[in-house]
Scaffold this motif. Structure first.
Motif, mmCIF file in Angstrom:
data_model
loop_
_atom_site.group_PDB
_atom_site.id
_atom_site.type_symbol
_atom_site.label_atom_id
_atom_site.label_comp_id
_atom_site.label_asym_id
_atom_site.label_seq_id
_atom_site.Cartn_x
_atom_site.Cartn_y
_atom_site.Cartn_z
ATOM 1 N N ASN A 96 -2.176 -17.930 15.799
ATOM 2 C CA ASN A 96 -2.297 -19.009 14.811
ATOM 3 C C ASN A 96 -3.544 -18.889 13.950
ATOM 4 O O ASN A 96 -3.700 -19.616 12.965
ATOM 5 N N ASP A 97 -4.446 -17.986 14.335
ATOM 6 C CA ASP A 97 -5.722 -17.853 13.629
ATOM 7 C C ASP A 97 -5.771 -16.647 12.699
ATOM 8 O O ASP A 97 -6.812 -16.388 12.087
ATOM 9 N N ILE A 98 -4.674 -15.913 12.606
ATOM 10 C CA ILE A 98 -4.635 -14.734 11.736
ATOM 11 C C ILE A 98 -3.372 -14.769 10.893
ATOM 12 O O ILE A 98 -2.397 -15.437 11.234
ATOM 13 N N ALA A 99 -3.415 -14.078 9.793
ATOM 14 C CA ALA A 99 -2.250 -13.965 8.909
ATOM 15 C C ALA A 99 -2.223 -12.545 8.353
ATOM 16 O O ALA A 99 -3.256 -11.873 8.268
ATOM 17 N N PHE A 100 -1.040 -12.094 7.973
ATOM 18 C CA PHE A 100 -0.873 -10.742 7.465
ATOM 19 C C PHE A 100 -0.041 -10.762 6.186
ATOM 20 O O PHE A 100 0.767 -11.668 5.967
ATOM 21 N N PHE A 101 -0.258 -9.745 5.380
ATOM 22 C CA PHE A 101 0.590 -9.515 4.215
ATOM 23 C C PHE A 101 1.519 -8.349 4.513
ATOM 24 O O PHE A 101 1.079 -7.285 4.966
ATOM 25 N N ARG A 102 2.802 -8.572 4.260
ATOM 26 C CA ARG A 102 3.781 -7.497 4.405
ATOM 27 C C ARG A 102 3.656 -6.569 3.202
ATOM 28 O O ARG A 102 3.776 -6.994 2.049
ATOM 29 N N MET A 103 3.373 -5.306 3.469
ATOM 30 C CA MET A 103 3.219 -4.335 2.391
ATOM 31 C C MET A 103 4.579 -4.022 1.769
ATOM 32 O O MET A 103 5.625 -4.323 2.341
ATOM 33 N N ASN A 104 4.545 -3.408 0.605
ATOM 34 C CA ASN A 104 5.736 -3.127 -0.187
ATOM 35 C C ASN A 104 6.903 -2.646 0.678
ATOM 36 O O ASN A 104 6.846 -1.569 1.267
ATOM 37 N N THR A 105 7.963 -3.428 0.770
ATOM 38 C CA THR A 105 9.086 -3.065 1.638
ATOM 39 C C THR A 105 9.880 -1.885 1.082
ATOM 40 O O THR A 105 10.584 -1.203 1.825
ATOM 41 N N LYS A 106 9.765 -1.631 -0.216
ATOM 42 C CA LYS A 106 10.463 -0.480 -0.803
ATOM 43 C C LYS A 106 9.698 0.817 -0.584
ATOM 44 O O LYS A 106 10.267 1.901 -0.728
ATOM 45 N N GLY A 107 8.408 0.676 -0.271
ATOM 46 C CA GLY A 107 7.595 1.862 -0.025
ATOM 47 C C GLY A 107 6.242 1.477 0.555
ATOM 48 O O GLY A 107 5.263 1.418 -0.175
ATOM 49 N N TYR A 108 6.225 1.213 1.872
ATOM 50 C CA TYR A 108 4.936 0.898 2.499
ATOM 51 C C TYR A 108 4.114 2.178 2.673
ATOM 52 O O TYR A 108 2.903 2.127 2.866
ATOM 53 N N GLU A 109 4.800 3.336 2.605
ATOM 54 C CA GLU A 109 4.143 4.639 2.545
ATOM 55 C C GLU A 109 4.721 5.400 1.357
ATOM 56 O O GLU A 109 5.947 5.465 1.190
#
Length: 580
Positions: A96-109
């Motif tokens: 509950n104390d952290i949050a994340f951003f989902r990187m580009n789903t079309k190209g995270y790499e």
């Protein structure tokens, strides 16, 4: 971050006014912090000692001219609901104390291989489909290979979950594919499945996540890395330091403490034939005693520097002499005044190599000692943190981290450099910075004209701030002789001395954290999963937002972004930075 060494101790006192410490943890990487959480929650009094002035090890964040960088966190996987990293954070009580951003789903790499391009989509089926479209003759083999990668990884994950007699009986059958490929290199196995050289290069590209070329990399380890990211990559809001802050807050909540600027000189022992750890001695001569010690440092730093060769067995001494450590790195930290999204960048990472070819030869080129030779680097990893973490973007200045792996011997002549760097060292850095920029221009043309601040982290930087052997980035080398049953064990031959971290169980943010849980489980004589079972009375979930789409951002986040942009127009001052 606040310097905890200046704070009054949070540790509870015994009736005789002496501080009673159950466990001292040397080093505050996420492995050490995870151990501290697990032990502190059972009522133990834990003291974490960190030689740097901020906690976190490779996960710490720092600022240059007011802009944040995180040297060792570039993405994390398996964060969706029910997946292993998400469950880990719930179990540690920090979800509950952290949050994340989902990187580009079309190209995270993004793979840049000479003139060839390929984007890794954040979905197993989509990856199979995308590769099959690009390499139609290899369609069946692609599906077979990636399915095997997924299977081997999931079989590795079964091992810590063994409970009773029946699990021990059936585990050889349930992990038969892991066992089948356990002693083979990535290069050997992928050659059995696939033929197209470019296809193999694309699927081997993530070897950078364990720092070994395909010819030396363990196939099961590479499976674990690939599978970790099959559903995409995630970047922590606030950088790696946000994870560290959440972990240290939980440690303090349970009455334990993290102290920074506390350099441990040696681990105190007693006993003649059978040695027993009883405490530590700091660089300033202070001695602190405890019932047990956990070292979050690598084996060389632990056994040779803090324990001493005279206090270990001949067998362990010989093993240490044969131990190889992972490659080290150069990291270029840039602040640029440029619209990088318009220039073609997004929240996905870029793996770049100048041409397709033998990746073992490419890695050998990266490990040349005369690294100042040539105009460009043989391989780069490029990450734009302000696109991964939109809340950190002030509307104008972007931050970029560019990394290449090198041989420590390239910096051997600078090993005695102190914080006041010599002119020779600084001139050498300038040559390497220019070489980085030459390579980066291929990805972002004319970026050199928009750089407002640049700084280079070197192996000397790594040694100074992280205190790793030869500035290594992954602990022990992740070859077949240093992983699995051949890795260093959490429980040492010295009574009451334990180890955790990248050299013990696994590397990476999640791997090192799980290592800390594993070590705590051995101390507490329970299973790993027992320590990270979520509290049924507390509803916890890791918050995840889309780095490429702000439409689902809550109002508080949008306001914070606007405040940050407004502040830029009213405050032109930037804090000064120290040379790395």
């Amino acid at each position: 971050m606040k310097n905890n060494s200046q704070e009054t101790s949070n540790l509870k006192l015994k009736d005789n006014n002496e501080t009673e410490i159950d466990t001292i943890i040397v080093g505050s990487g996420v492995g050490g912090l995870a151990s501290a959480i697990c032990l502190a929650r059972t009522g133990q009094r834990v003291l974490v000692l960190e030689q740097h002035d901020v906690p976190g090890g490779w996960c710490h964040s720092f600022y240059l001219n007011g802009y944040r960088f995180t040297p060792g966190v570039h993405y994390v996987g398996l964060l969706d609901k029910g997946q292993s990293t998400s469950e880990l954070y719930k179990g540690l009580g920090i979800a509950n104390d952290i949050a994340f951003f989902r990187m580009n789903t079309k190209g995270y790499e993004h793979c840049w291989i000479g003139d060839e391009r390929f984007d890794f989509p954040a979905n197993f089926e989509k990856l199979c489909h995308s590769l099959s479209q690009r390499f139609p003759k290899e369609k069946k083999n692609i599906v077979k290979y990636l399915t095997m990668v997924h299977t081997v990884s999931r079989q590795i994950q079964l091992i810590p979950k063994i409970k009773g007699f029946w699990d021990h009986v059936t585990i050889p059958f349930r992990t038969k594919y892991m066992g089948k490929y356990a002693l083979f290199s990535l290069k050997r196995v992928i050659n059995w499945y696939l033929k197209d050289p470019l296809l193999k290069t694309i699927l081997n590209m993530q070897y950078g996540d364990h720092g070994l070329p395909p010819g030396k990399a363990s196939f099961p380890l590479h499976c674990a890395v690939m599978d970790h990211y099959f559903d995409g990559g995630f970047y922590p809001m606030g950088g790696g330091g946000a994870i560290v802050k959440a972990m240290t807050n939980v440690i303090k909540k349970h009455g334990s403490e993290v102290r920074t600027s506390q350099n441990v000189k040696r681990i105190l022992l007693e006993g003649e034939k059978k040695k027993r750890a009883i405490g530590v001695e700091l660089e300033n001569g202070e001695q602190i005693f405890a019932k047990r010690i956990i070292s979050n440092a690598d084996p060389g730093k632990t056994y040779l520097d803090m324990v001493g060769r005279d206090n270990i067995s001949n067998a362990l001494s010989k093993k240490l002499d044969k131990t190889k450590y992972s490659c080290t790195s150069l990291m270029l930290f840039l602040t640029v005044d440029m619209d990088l999204r318009k220039a073609g960048l997004d929240s996905g990472n870029i793996w770049m190599m100048p041409k397709n070819g033998d990746m073992d030869e490419q890695f050998a080129e990266m490990q040349r000692i005369d690294i100042e030779q040539g105009d460009e680097f043989a391989g780069l990893f490029i990450s734009c943190t302000t696109l991964k973490d939109p809340i950190s973007f002030d509307g104008r200045y972007h931050t970029i981290e560019v990394i290449t792996y090198i041989n420590y011997q390239a910096f051997e002549r600078f090993k005695d450099e102190d914080k006041e760097r010599s002119s020779e060292y600084l001139q050498f850095k300038e040559k390497l910075i220019q070489k980085f920029i030459n390579s980066l221009e291929k990805v972002v043309p004319k970026i050199s004209k928009h750089i407002v601040h640049k700084e280079l982290g070197t192996p000397i930087t790594n040694k100074y701030y992280i205190n790793s052997t030869n500035g290594c980035v992954y602990g022990t080398e992740k070859s077949l002789r240093h992983i699995g049953p051949l890795a260093y064990k959490p429980k040492s031959e010295i009574e009451n001395l334990y180890l955790c971290g990248a050299s013990i169980s696994s590397h990476g943010v999640a791997g090192a954290s799980y290592s800390g849980v594993q070590t705590a489980a051995i101390i507490l004589k329970c299973r790993q999963d027992d320590l990270i079972a979520p509290d049924a009375n507390i509803n916890q979930d890791v918050r995840i937002y889309d780095a490429e789409d702000s439409s689902d951002y809550p109002d508080w986040m949008l306001r914070k972004i606007e405040v940050k942009k407004a502040r830029l127009t009213t405050d032109s001052k930037r804090p000064s930075s120290n040379s790395l």
